[in-house]
Motif scaffolding. Structure first.
Motif, PDB file in Angstrom:
ATOM      1  N   CYS A 116       5.547   3.624 -15.095  1.00 33.78           N
ATOM      2  CA  CYS A 116       4.211   4.213 -15.244  1.00 33.78           C
ATOM      3  C   CYS A 116       4.114   4.723 -16.667  1.00 33.78           C
ATOM      4  O   CYS A 116       4.629   5.809 -16.972  1.00 33.78           O
ATOM      5  N   SER A 126       1.051  -2.365  -8.192  1.00 37.37           N
ATOM      6  CA  SER A 126       0.353  -1.143  -8.582  1.00 37.37           C
ATOM      7  C   SER A 126       0.979  -0.472  -9.804  1.00 37.37           C
ATOM      8  O   SER A 126       0.392   0.457 -10.377  1.00 37.37           O
ATOM      9  N   ARG A 182       1.917   1.743  -3.497  1.00 32.22           N
ATOM     10  CA  ARG A 182       0.775   2.207  -4.286  1.00 32.22           C
ATOM     11  C   ARG A 182       0.533   3.705  -4.079  1.00 32.22           C
ATOM     12  O   ARG A 182       0.237   4.447  -5.035  1.00 32.22           O
ATOM     13  N   GLY A 216       0.816  -1.212   0.000  1.00 30.81           N
ATOM     14  CA  GLY A 216       0.000   0.000   0.000  1.00 30.81           C
ATOM     15  C   GLY A 216       0.844   1.255   0.000  1.00 30.81           C
ATOM     16  O   GLY A 216       0.466   2.274  -0.597  1.00 30.81           O
ATOM     17  N   ARG A 270       2.943   5.549  -6.125  1.00 34.52           N
ATOM     18  CA  ARG A 270       2.577   5.400  -7.535  1.00 34.52           C
ATOM     19  C   ARG A 270       1.496   6.386  -7.923  1.00 34.52           C
ATOM     20  O   ARG A 270       1.541   6.986  -9.010  1.00 34.52           O
ATOM     21  N   GLU A 271       0.523   6.588  -7.066  1.00 31.98           N
ATOM     22  CA  GLU A 271      -0.592   7.485  -7.377  1.00 31.98           C
ATOM     23  C   GLU A 271      -0.166   8.938  -7.486  1.00 31.98           C
ATOM     24  O   GLU A 271      -0.880   9.759  -8.079  1.00 31.98           O
TER      25      GLU A 271
END
Length: 244
Positions: free
Chosen positions: A243, A205, A151, A148, A154-155
């Motif tokens: 990404c 992710s 993640r 998490g 990543r966001e």
């Protein structure tokens, strides 16, 4: 301890003593550190070749012995660690460098890292960013949700950003690693080695893994075949993810 394993000079007597205890149990610890730092350098050079000009190094420790700003000398770098002495020393080492900063923050609290004034001052999150999570998530227990944490970073990333991650594993030396885990229990950083499948799950992710995927650190795009040696002695897996 990590700086000592790397052959650096920025460590204290207590670090050397504890590192020596680990080396008695697991001589490969020095190989682990040096192969991990070599992977970081290769990943940084790869990122720069892909056009990335800024880096967020999470759980960086001391920015010495081939750290990101020494490899990508014209790029912007923010180093993050939660150990006050390491951060204070890092800030001294980076004094006068307008392209780099050392921030004290808990990497498992991404907002604390991302919203820090120095992070915001140096990094542009509208542009591709290289995130380094090298030899740090094995200090994060499952209950704190390491996947998490990945993640959440990543966001925050723009398209074209990349992640380089390395992580200790007990796959090939389970008995020896168990002794090392016991040694680390008396330090502020308890260790949680993970399997290849678990390391792969940490980067779920991200949309794509860069070839050759999740491999031992010396196997990730080595400069020379001779650099690989016995890859299991690196005691760690490495992966680069993107990404698009």
């Amino acid at each position: 301890m990590y700086d000592y394993y790397l052959g650096g000079s920025h460590n204290f007597a207590v670090d050397r003593q504890r590192a020596a205890e680990v080396l008695v149990v697991l001589p490969q610890a020095r190989v682990f550190a040096r192969q991990n730092r070599a992977f970081l350098r290769r990943a940084v050079r790869y990122f720069v070749a892909q056009g990335i000009q800024q880096f967020l190094d999470l759980g960086a420790g001391l920015p010495t012995v081939g750290a990101a700003h020494e490899v990508a000398v014209e790029c912007r770098v923010v180093y993050v660690d939660d150990e006050p002495t390491a951060v204070a020393h890092g800030q001294l080492l980076l004094a006068g460098n307008p392209l780099a900063a050392c921030v004290q923050a808990d990497i498992t609290r991404p907002d604390e890292v991302l919203d820090h004034p120095d992070t915001q001052r140096i990094l542009d999150f509208d542009q591709p960013l290289g995130v380094l999570l090298c030899a740090v998530l094995h200090f994060v227990p499952d209950e704190r949700g390491p996947a998490g944490v990945v993640r959440a970073y990543r966001e925050a990333l723009a398209p074209g950003s990349m992640l380089a991650l390395s992580h200790a594993t007990a796959t090939d030396y389970p008995d020896l690693l168990a002794e090392v885990v016991d040694t680390y229990r008396v330090t502020q950083n308890q260790a949680y080695p993970r399997t290849r499948a678990e390391v792969t799950g940490l980067v779920a992710s991200f949309e794509q893994l860069v070839w050759p995927g999740v491999v031992y650190t010396p196997e990730w795009r080595p400069e020379h075949v001779a650099d690989i040696g016995d890859p299991t002695e690196s005691l760690a897996y490495a992966v680069v993810a993107t990404c698009p």
